[in-house]
Write a protein that holds these residues in place. Structure first.
Motif, PDB file in Angstrom:
ATOM      1  N   GLY A   1      41.288 -30.642  16.527  1.00 17.37           N
ATOM      2  CA  GLY A   1      41.304 -31.184  15.171  1.00 17.37           C
ATOM      3  C   GLY A   1      40.677 -30.433  14.094  1.00 17.37           C
ATOM      4  O   GLY A   1      39.375 -30.445  14.273  1.00 17.37           O
ATOM      5  N   PHE A   2      41.319 -30.012  13.093  1.00 22.19           N
ATOM      6  CA  PHE A   2      40.457 -29.602  12.056  1.00 22.19           C
ATOM      7  C   PHE A   2      40.926 -30.301  10.590  1.00 22.19           C
ATOM      8  O   PHE A   2      41.939 -30.793  10.412  1.00 22.19           O
ATOM      9  CB  PHE A   2      41.033 -28.103  12.016  1.00 22.19           C
ATOM     10  CG  PHE A   2      40.653 -27.218  12.841  1.00 22.19           C
ATOM     11  CD1 PHE A   2      39.347 -26.873  13.193  1.00 22.19           C
ATOM     12  CD2 PHE A   2      41.861 -26.863  13.710  1.00 22.19           C
ATOM     13  CE1 PHE A   2      39.013 -25.860  14.401  1.00 22.19           C
ATOM     14  CE2 PHE A   2      41.702 -25.917  14.715  1.00 22.19           C
ATOM     15  CZ  PHE A   2      40.474 -25.613  15.045  1.00 22.19           C
ATOM     16  N   ALA A   3      39.873 -30.159   9.599  1.00 25.09           N
ATOM     17  CA  ALA A   3      39.951 -30.481   8.270  1.00 25.09           C
ATOM     18  C   ALA A   3      40.852 -29.379   7.856  1.00 25.09           C
ATOM     19  O   ALA A   3      40.324 -28.335   7.663  1.00 25.09           O
ATOM     20  CB  ALA A   3      38.769 -30.762   7.634  1.00 25.09           C
ATOM     21  N   ALA A   4      41.978 -29.776   7.097  1.00 27.05           N
ATOM     22  CA  ALA A   4      42.841 -28.839   6.642  1.00 27.05           C
ATOM     23  C   ALA A   4      42.378 -27.653   5.818  1.00 27.05           C
ATOM     24  O   ALA A   4      42.693 -26.495   5.623  1.00 27.05           O
ATOM     25  CB  ALA A   4      44.278 -29.346   6.007  1.00 27.05           C
ATOM     26  N   GLY A   5      41.531 -28.156   5.091  1.00 32.12           N
ATOM     27  CA  GLY A   5      40.695 -27.641   4.117  1.00 32.12           C
ATOM     28  C   GLY A   5      40.014 -26.307   4.869  1.00 32.12           C
ATOM     29  O   GLY A   5      39.408 -25.411   4.039  1.00 32.12           O
ATOM     30  N   GLU A   6      39.425 -26.574   5.840  1.00 26.78           N
ATOM     31  CA  GLU A   6      38.635 -25.388   6.658  1.00 26.78           C
ATOM     32  C   GLU A   6      39.449 -24.354   7.285  1.00 26.78           C
ATOM     33  O   GLU A   6      38.999 -23.356   7.598  1.00 26.78           O
ATOM     34  CB  GLU A   6      37.907 -26.244   7.753  1.00 26.78           C
ATOM     35  CG  GLU A   6      36.696 -26.973   7.311  1.00 26.78           C
ATOM     36  CD  GLU A   6      35.528 -25.942   6.826  1.00 26.78           C
ATOM     37  OE1 GLU A   6      35.290 -25.980   5.837  1.00 26.78           O
ATOM     38  OE2 GLU A   6      35.127 -25.301   8.157  1.00 26.78           O
TER      39      GLU A   6
ATOM     40  N   PHE B   1      41.764 -36.458   8.505  1.00 31.14           N
ATOM     41  CA  PHE B   1      41.025 -35.619   9.331  1.00 31.14           C
ATOM     42  C   PHE B   1      40.631 -36.145  10.727  1.00 31.14           C
ATOM     43  O   PHE B   1      40.868 -35.833  11.610  1.00 31.14           O
ATOM     44  CB  PHE B   1      39.834 -35.125   8.359  1.00 31.14           C
ATOM     45  CG  PHE B   1      38.770 -34.416   9.358  1.00 31.14           C
ATOM     46  CD1 PHE B   1      39.120 -33.598  10.145  1.00 31.14           C
ATOM     47  CD2 PHE B   1      37.638 -34.666   8.830  1.00 31.14           C
ATOM     48  CE1 PHE B   1      38.305 -32.865  10.947  1.00 31.14           C
ATOM     49  CE2 PHE B   1      36.661 -33.860   9.889  1.00 31.14           C
ATOM     50  CZ  PHE B   1      36.890 -33.011  10.825  1.00 31.14           C
ATOM     51  N   PRO B   2      40.024 -37.478  10.511  1.00 30.73           N
ATOM     52  CA  PRO B   2      39.748 -38.296  11.856  1.00 30.73           C
ATOM     53  C   PRO B   2      40.951 -38.577  12.651  1.00 30.73           C
ATOM     54  O   PRO B   2      40.633 -38.380  13.779  1.00 30.73           O
ATOM     55  CB  PRO B   2      38.960 -39.412  11.322  1.00 30.73           C
ATOM     56  CG  PRO B   2      38.553 -39.400   9.903  1.00 30.73           C
ATOM     57  CD  PRO B   2      39.450 -38.191   9.288  1.00 30.73           C
TER      58      PRO B   2
ATOM     59  N   PRO C   1      39.617 -21.370  11.236  1.00 35.13           N
ATOM     60  CA  PRO C   1      40.770 -21.643  12.419  1.00 35.13           C
ATOM     61  C   PRO C   1      42.165 -21.158  12.092  1.00 35.13           C
ATOM     62  O   PRO C   1      42.913 -20.881  13.031  1.00 35.13           O
ATOM     63  CB  PRO C   1      40.983 -23.302  11.982  1.00 35.13           C
ATOM     64  CG  PRO C   1      39.365 -23.861  11.589  1.00 35.13           C
ATOM     65  CD  PRO C   1      39.056 -22.469  10.844  1.00 35.13           C
ATOM     66  N   ILE C   2      42.554 -20.458  11.050  1.00 32.92           N
ATOM     67  CA  ILE C   2      43.642 -19.943  10.633  1.00 32.92           C
ATOM     68  C   ILE C   2      43.946 -18.774  11.595  1.00 32.92           C
ATOM     69  O   ILE C   2      45.075 -18.425  12.018  1.00 32.92           O
ATOM     70  CB  ILE C   2      44.098 -19.634   9.118  1.00 32.92           C
ATOM     71  CG1 ILE C   2      45.521 -19.515   8.860  1.00 32.92           C
ATOM     72  CG2 ILE C   2      43.129 -18.490   8.690  1.00 32.92           C
ATOM     73  CD1 ILE C   2      45.868 -19.818   7.503  1.00 32.92           C
ATOM     74  N   ALA C   3      42.819 -18.186  11.907  1.00 34.47           N
ATOM     75  CA  ALA C   3      42.833 -16.883  12.815  1.00 34.47           C
ATOM     76  C   ALA C   3      43.797 -17.333  14.345  1.00 34.47           C
ATOM     77  O   ALA C   3      44.063 -16.540  14.841  1.00 34.47           O
ATOM     78  CB  ALA C   3      41.589 -16.132  13.114  1.00 34.47           C
ATOM     79  N   LEU C   4      43.553 -18.580  14.464  1.00 39.92           N
ATOM     80  CA  LEU C   4      43.991 -19.101  15.848  1.00 39.92           C
ATOM     81  C   LEU C   4      45.608 -19.251  15.755  1.00 39.92           C
ATOM     82  O   LEU C   4      46.442 -19.300  16.786  1.00 39.92           O
ATOM     83  CB  LEU C   4      43.507 -20.511  16.294  1.00 39.92           C
ATOM     84  CG  LEU C   4      42.367 -20.735  16.565  1.00 39.92           C
ATOM     85  CD1 LEU C   4      41.944 -22.097  16.550  1.00 39.92           C
ATOM     86  CD2 LEU C   4      41.734 -19.944  18.054  1.00 39.92           C
ATOM     87  N   ILE C   5      46.193 -19.343  14.687  1.00 39.38           N
ATOM     88  CA  ILE C   5      47.691 -19.239  14.486  1.00 39.38           C
ATOM     89  C   ILE C   5      48.215 -18.121  15.202  1.00 39.38           C
ATOM     90  O   ILE C   5      48.061 -17.295  14.632  1.00 39.38           O
ATOM     91  CB  ILE C   5      48.129 -19.737  12.970  1.00 39.38           C
ATOM     92  CG1 ILE C   5      47.374 -20.750  12.368  1.00 39.38           C
ATOM     93  CG2 ILE C   5      49.710 -19.654  12.851  1.00 39.38           C
ATOM     94  CD1 ILE C   5      47.416 -22.170  12.963  1.00 39.38           C
ATOM     95  N   GLU C   6      49.505 -18.399  16.096  1.00 36.50           N
ATOM     96  CA  GLU C   6      50.120 -17.328  16.429  1.00 36.50           C
ATOM     97  C   GLU C   6      51.431 -17.774  16.454  1.00 36.50           C
ATOM     98  O   GLU C   6      51.935 -19.127  16.370  1.00 36.50           O
ATOM     99  CB  GLU C   6      49.460 -16.928  17.880  1.00 36.50           C
ATOM    100  CG  GLU C   6      49.405 -17.891  18.783  1.00 36.50           C
ATOM    101  CD  GLU C   6      48.782 -17.162  19.846  1.00 36.50           C
ATOM    102  OE1 GLU C   6      48.100 -16.333  19.789  1.00 36.50           O
ATOM    103  OE2 GLU C   6      48.871 -17.994  20.970  1.00 36.50           O
ATOM    104  N   GLU C   7      52.434 -17.220  16.717  1.00 30.94           N
ATOM    105  CA  GLU C   7      53.919 -17.242  17.185  1.00 30.94           C
ATOM    106  C   GLU C   7      54.258 -18.685  18.030  1.00 30.94           C
ATOM    107  O   GLU C   7      53.592 -18.666  19.274  1.00 30.94           O
ATOM    108  CB  GLU C   7      54.599 -16.135  17.772  1.00 30.94           C
ATOM    109  CG  GLU C   7      56.226 -15.998  17.380  1.00 30.94           C
ATOM    110  CD  GLU C   7      56.409 -16.263  15.948  1.00 30.94           C
ATOM    111  OE1 GLU C   7      55.876 -15.695  15.033  1.00 30.94           O
ATOM    112  OE2 GLU C   7      57.639 -16.850  15.611  1.00 30.94           O
ATOM    113  N   ASP C   8      54.790 -19.492  17.514  1.00 32.46           N
ATOM    114  CA  ASP C   8      55.180 -20.637  18.493  1.00 32.46           C
ATOM    115  C   ASP C   8      54.044 -21.637  18.855  1.00 32.46           C
ATOM    116  O   ASP C   8      54.177 -22.655  19.609  1.00 32.46           O
ATOM    117  CB  ASP C   8      56.122 -20.378  19.413  1.00 32.46           C
ATOM    118  CG  ASP C   8      57.146 -21.376  19.854  1.00 32.46           C
ATOM    119  OD1 ASP C   8      57.429 -21.827  18.956  1.00 32.46           O
ATOM    120  OD2 ASP C   8      57.421 -21.702  20.882  1.00 32.46           O
ATOM    121  N   LEU C   9      52.663 -21.553  17.858  1.00 33.97           N
ATOM    122  CA  LEU C   9      51.815 -22.421  18.374  1.00 33.97           C
ATOM    123  C   LEU C   9      52.204 -23.773  17.542  1.00 33.97           C
ATOM    124  O   LEU C   9      52.237 -24.049  16.254  1.00 33.97           O
ATOM    125  CB  LEU C   9      50.461 -21.833  17.865  1.00 33.97           C
ATOM    126  CG  LEU C   9      49.296 -22.855  17.994  1.00 33.97           C
ATOM    127  CD1 LEU C   9      48.910 -22.797  19.406  1.00 33.97           C
ATOM    128  CD2 LEU C   9      48.107 -22.447  17.053  1.00 33.97           C
TER     129      LEU C   9
END
Ligand code: M6R
Length: 369
Positions: free
Chosen positions: A253-258, A233-234, A263-271
């Motif tokens: 940067g995110f802790a994947a568990g979050e 994470f760091p 944050p998953i709302a940010l994911i879009e095509e080809d990001l």
């Protein structure tokens, strides 16, 4: 003086194996025990420590975040890592049994200096981890463990970070040694691996061409996300910081568990999303969880850039780009996992026509609060 490199940053990235080896030099004896006589805080004081508080800024703060995992795991002493700029304003609880560790490359960062002054006023002992001999922070501390990175000229910190990590591991292991906690097989083998680690960093450096190529192909992107867990994470935060300061790109940067908490709302095509994967050995639960995170974001269109240990085949089907790093003990992984992120940011900055060594609006040492 750039030694044939176009930028100091490239030179300093290349110097990391030596910087790491130099920081270990003379500090591990033949029996594999730590010899840190230079840390003048007497053993009986270290045995009494009941809390460690790490203060630092920027990249040094990321080293401190990683140190927290190592200190708590190896010594069982509660440890907190705090941004130096926040520390004294919240009236922190400190006393004679608190060990404050101030991490600073320059030794002149005002926020860190003010934090350590506050800590000493409250009676805490302060140990500085610093790269600059005789600078203000070590002068005002009770003890200092110098990192031997050599002068770091580029504003973006690279070799100083790796040596700060080494120094943090040394402090953690030393506390364990002095206090006799967990001083078993694990610690012995970690020390052996630590003394080999500069060779591993060298191996990573030798395989960076695909990372540079990938960076160039992403030069027109607006955003890159970084995910990690545990000490990854760091590392993710450090990857994002490097990209902000060098490429002037939006990077988080995110802790994947979050992820699923927002944050998953940010994911879009080809990001582009860089994922630092923990070793499948060691904390394998975390490994498997992050592999499902990679699947989740990829299903939503992310372009996955996966940094994973050699031999970890589980990630292969979900990696659009795969960057291999050598197998290391879990807690030491940041020493190898950070290197591709430095190279990535440096190459992206170059591709975008930015000034690599002197990014806009930044100074090498921040001497105002
Ligand atoms: O000299 P210091 O280690 O105290 O500096 C702390 C930060 O200002 C520094 O790490 C900064 O974040 C770097 N530019 C990051 O690359």
């Amino acid at each position: 003086e750039k030694g044939g490199y176009d930028y100091f940053m490239l030179k300093e990235i290349a110097e990391q194996p030596k910087a790491v080896a130099d920081t270990l030099l003379g500090r591990i004896d033949e029996a594999g025990r730590l010899a840190l006589d230079e840390v003048r805080i007497p053993d009986h004081v270290l045995r009494e420590v009941n809390k460690v508080v790490i203060v630092a800024c920027g990249t040094a703060y990321h080293a401190g975040m990683i140190a927290k995992y190592a200190i708590e795991h190896w010594t069982r002493i509660p440890c907190e890592t705090e941004l130096a700029s926040e520390f004294r304003y919240r009236d922190p609880i400190l006393d004679q049994r608190t060990l404050v560790v101030a991490i600073s490359q320059s030794g002149e960062t005002m926020d860190t200096l003010m934090a350590l002054r506050h800590a000493r006023e409250q009676g805490a002992k302060v140990l500085a981890i610093c790269n600059t001999n005789g600078s203000t922070i070590p002068r005002e501390s009770d003890a200092v463990l110098y990192t031997h990175a050599g002068p770091e000229v580029a504003v973006a910190s690279t070799k100083a970070f790796l040596t700060q990590l080494v120094a943090c591991y040394l402090v953690a292991l030393y506390l364990g040694q002095v206090r006799g906690t967990k001083w078993g097989d694990e610690i012995g083998s970690v020390i052996r691996e630590l003394s080999q680690i500069s060779t591993e960093v060298e191996k990573v450096l030798a395989t960076m061409e695909p990372v540079r190529e990938l960076a160039r192909s992403l030069a027109d992107k607006d955003t890159v996300l970084f995910l990690g867990r545990h000490v990854g994470f760091p590392v993710a935060l450090e990857g994002a910081l490097k990209l902000k300061e060098l490429a002037y790109m939006h990077a988080e940067g995110f802790a994947a568990g979050e992820l699923k908490h927002g944050p998953i709302a940010l994911i879009e095509e080809d990001l582009p999303v860089v994922v630092v994967v923990p070793s499948p050995r060691g904390r394998s639960v975390l490994h498997d969880k992050i592999v499902s995170n990679i699947q989740e974001i990829r299903a939503r269109g992310a372009r996955t850039i996966v940094i994973a240990e050699e031999g970890d085949e589980t990630v292969v089907p979900y990696a659009d780009h795969l960057v291999r790093i050598p197998a290391t003990p879990t807690l030491l992984q940041p020493l190898v996992a950070t290197v591709p992120l430095q190279v990535f940011a440096c190459e992206l900055a170059t591709a975008r026509g930015n000034e690599v060594d002197q990014p806009r609006n930044l100074a090498k040492s921040v001497t105002v609060e």
